[in-house]
Design a protein around this motif. Structure first.
Motif, PDB file in Angstrom:
ATOM      1  N   LYS A   1       1.876  -2.878  -9.552  1.00 58.03           N
ATOM      2  CA  LYS A   1       0.515  -2.324  -9.604  1.00 58.03           C
ATOM      3  C   LYS A   1       0.445  -1.020  -8.821  1.00 58.03           C
ATOM      4  O   LYS A   1      -0.081  -0.015  -9.297  1.00 58.03           O
ATOM      5  CB  LYS A   1      -0.495  -3.332  -9.047  1.00 58.03           C
ATOM      6  CG  LYS A   1      -1.924  -2.806  -8.966  1.00 58.03           C
ATOM      7  CD  LYS A   1      -2.844  -3.831  -8.301  1.00 58.03           C
ATOM      8  CE  LYS A   1      -4.288  -3.370  -8.255  1.00 58.03           C
ATOM      9  NZ  LYS A   1      -4.552  -2.284  -7.347  1.00 58.03           N
ATOM     10  N   VAL A   2       0.991  -1.018  -7.621  1.00 54.03           N
ATOM     11  CA  VAL A   2       0.939   0.179  -6.780  1.00 54.03           C
ATOM     12  C   VAL A   2       1.776   1.309  -7.391  1.00 54.03           C
ATOM     13  O   VAL A   2       1.327   2.460  -7.435  1.00 54.03           O
ATOM     14  CB  VAL A   2       1.402  -0.148  -5.341  1.00 54.03           C
ATOM     15  CG1 VAL A   2       1.560   1.121  -4.516  1.00 54.03           C
ATOM     16  CG2 VAL A   2       0.401  -1.090  -4.676  1.00 54.03           C
ATOM     17  N   LEU A   3       2.950   0.999  -7.890  1.00 51.59           N
ATOM     18  CA  LEU A   3       3.790   2.029  -8.500  1.00 51.59           C
ATOM     19  C   LEU A   3       3.101   2.653  -9.709  1.00 51.59           C
ATOM     20  O   LEU A   3       3.125   3.880  -9.886  1.00 51.59           O
ATOM     21  CB  LEU A   3       5.147   1.451  -8.907  1.00 51.59           C
ATOM     22  CG  LEU A   3       6.089   1.047  -7.774  1.00 51.59           C
ATOM     23  CD1 LEU A   3       7.351   0.399  -8.340  1.00 51.59           C
ATOM     24  CD2 LEU A   3       6.440   2.219  -6.885  1.00 51.59           C
ATOM     25  N   VAL A   4       2.464   1.833 -10.533  1.00 46.34           N
ATOM     26  CA  VAL A   4       1.778   2.340 -11.725  1.00 46.34           C
ATOM     27  C   VAL A   4       0.574   3.188 -11.328  1.00 46.34           C
ATOM     28  O   VAL A   4       0.361   4.289 -11.871  1.00 46.34           O
ATOM     29  CB  VAL A   4       1.353   1.172 -12.653  1.00 46.34           C
ATOM     30  CG1 VAL A   4       0.364   1.642 -13.709  1.00 46.34           C
ATOM     31  CG2 VAL A   4       2.577   0.560 -13.306  1.00 46.34           C
TER      32      VAL A   4
ATOM     33  N   LYS B   1       0.826  -1.202   0.000  1.00 45.40           N
ATOM     34  CA  LYS B   1       0.000   0.000   0.000  1.00 45.40           C
ATOM     35  C   LYS B   1       0.861   1.253   0.000  1.00 45.40           C
ATOM     36  O   LYS B   1       1.789   1.368   0.787  1.00 45.40           O
ATOM     37  CB  LYS B   1      -0.911   0.031   1.228  1.00 45.40           C
ATOM     38  CG  LYS B   1      -1.857   1.206   1.230  1.00 45.40           C
ATOM     39  CD  LYS B   1      -2.760   1.197   2.446  1.00 45.40           C
ATOM     40  CE  LYS B   1      -3.765   2.305   2.428  1.00 45.40           C
ATOM     41  NZ  LYS B   1      -3.290   3.622   2.074  1.00 45.40           N
ATOM     42  N   SER B   2       0.523   2.152  -0.887  1.00 45.15           N
ATOM     43  CA  SER B   2       1.180   3.453  -0.897  1.00 45.15           C
ATOM     44  C   SER B   2       0.636   4.284   0.255  1.00 45.15           C
ATOM     45  O   SER B   2      -0.561   4.250   0.539  1.00 45.15           O
ATOM     46  CB  SER B   2       0.887   4.171  -2.216  1.00 45.15           C
ATOM     47  OG  SER B   2       1.290   5.519  -2.136  1.00 45.15           O
TER      48      SER B   2
ATOM     49  N   ARG C   1       4.386   7.078  -8.187  1.00 45.36           N
ATOM     50  CA  ARG C   1       5.390   7.535  -7.226  1.00 45.36           C
ATOM     51  C   ARG C   1       5.803   6.342  -6.373  1.00 45.36           C
ATOM     52  O   ARG C   1       5.066   5.382  -6.250  1.00 45.36           O
ATOM     53  CB  ARG C   1       4.886   8.703  -6.383  1.00 45.36           C
ATOM     54  CG  ARG C   1       3.646   8.425  -5.566  1.00 45.36           C
ATOM     55  CD  ARG C   1       3.067   9.653  -4.908  1.00 45.36           C
ATOM     56  NE  ARG C   1       4.002  10.277  -4.010  1.00 45.36           N
ATOM     57  CZ  ARG C   1       3.881  11.533  -3.555  1.00 45.36           C
ATOM     58  NH1 ARG C   1       2.844  12.259  -3.937  1.00 45.36           N
ATOM     59  NH2 ARG C   1       4.757  12.040  -2.752  1.00 45.36           N
ATOM     60  N   SER C   2       6.975   6.426  -5.761  1.00 44.77           N
ATOM     61  CA  SER C   2       7.526   5.275  -5.044  1.00 44.77           C
ATOM     62  C   SER C   2       7.362   5.357  -3.525  1.00 44.77           C
ATOM     63  O   SER C   2       7.875   4.516  -2.817  1.00 44.77           O
ATOM     64  CB  SER C   2       9.011   5.131  -5.368  1.00 44.77           C
ATOM     65  OG  SER C   2       9.713   6.271  -4.931  1.00 44.77           O
ATOM     66  N   ASP C   3       6.653   6.361  -3.058  1.00 43.89           N
ATOM     67  CA  ASP C   3       6.452   6.445  -1.602  1.00 43.89           C
ATOM     68  C   ASP C   3       5.003   6.274  -1.243  1.00 43.89           C
ATOM     69  O   ASP C   3       4.164   6.035  -2.068  1.00 43.89           O
ATOM     70  CB  ASP C   3       6.991   7.752  -1.038  1.00 43.89           C
ATOM     71  CG  ASP C   3       6.324   8.982  -1.646  1.00 43.89           C
ATOM     72  OD1 ASP C   3       5.560   8.848  -2.610  1.00 43.89           O
ATOM     73  OD2 ASP C   3       6.600  10.082  -1.157  1.00 43.89           O
TER      74      ASP C   3
END
Length: 124
Positions: A115-118, A87-88, A122-124
């Motif tokens: 999936k979350v990055l797309v 989870k972001s 963002r990476s955080d």
């Protein structure tokens, strides 16, 4: 879960049905989990994959792959096969969240991380 939304609703003279803005600003979910861990309170297993404003350039394929690999290694280091989530901290309402049925499966972990990055870009 948005402190800004809560403040705006209260300024309109309405009642915000969620967490009080002060609590939302000072104690978001991961902060609460960290406190629980520090004091020995029970919490599901978790690992923080990235801190706020990590700044990985996801348009750079090499940087993105390094980010994915780093996240996968952190999940693998948990040494768990319990179901969980990637989870972001900026996600919400299902966006920026991926179910992970078996964190010990690298293919599932990669798919969840990507999936979350797309979704969040963002990476955080």
């Amino acid at each position: 879960e948005s402190a800004e939304a809560a403040v705006a609703v209260e300024k309109l003279g309405l009642v915000w049905p969620g967490t009080e803005p002060v609590a939302s600003q000072g104690l978001e979910k991961i902060g609460f989990k960290r406190i629980c861990k520090d004091v020995g309170a029970p919490t599901p297993p978790f690992v923080v994959l990235s801190e706020e404003d990590a700044g990985v350039d996801l348009t750079d394929p090499k940087a993105k792959e390094e980010c994915v690999q780093g996240f996968m290694k952190a999940v693998a280091a948990m040494n768990s096969s319990e179901k969980g989530l990637i989870k972001s901290i900026h996600g919400g309402g299902g966006k920026g969240t991926a179910h992970l049925d078996d964190p010990s499966d690298p293919e599932q972990t990669r798919a969840a991380v990507e999936k979350v990055l797309v979704e969040m870009n963002r990476s955080d």
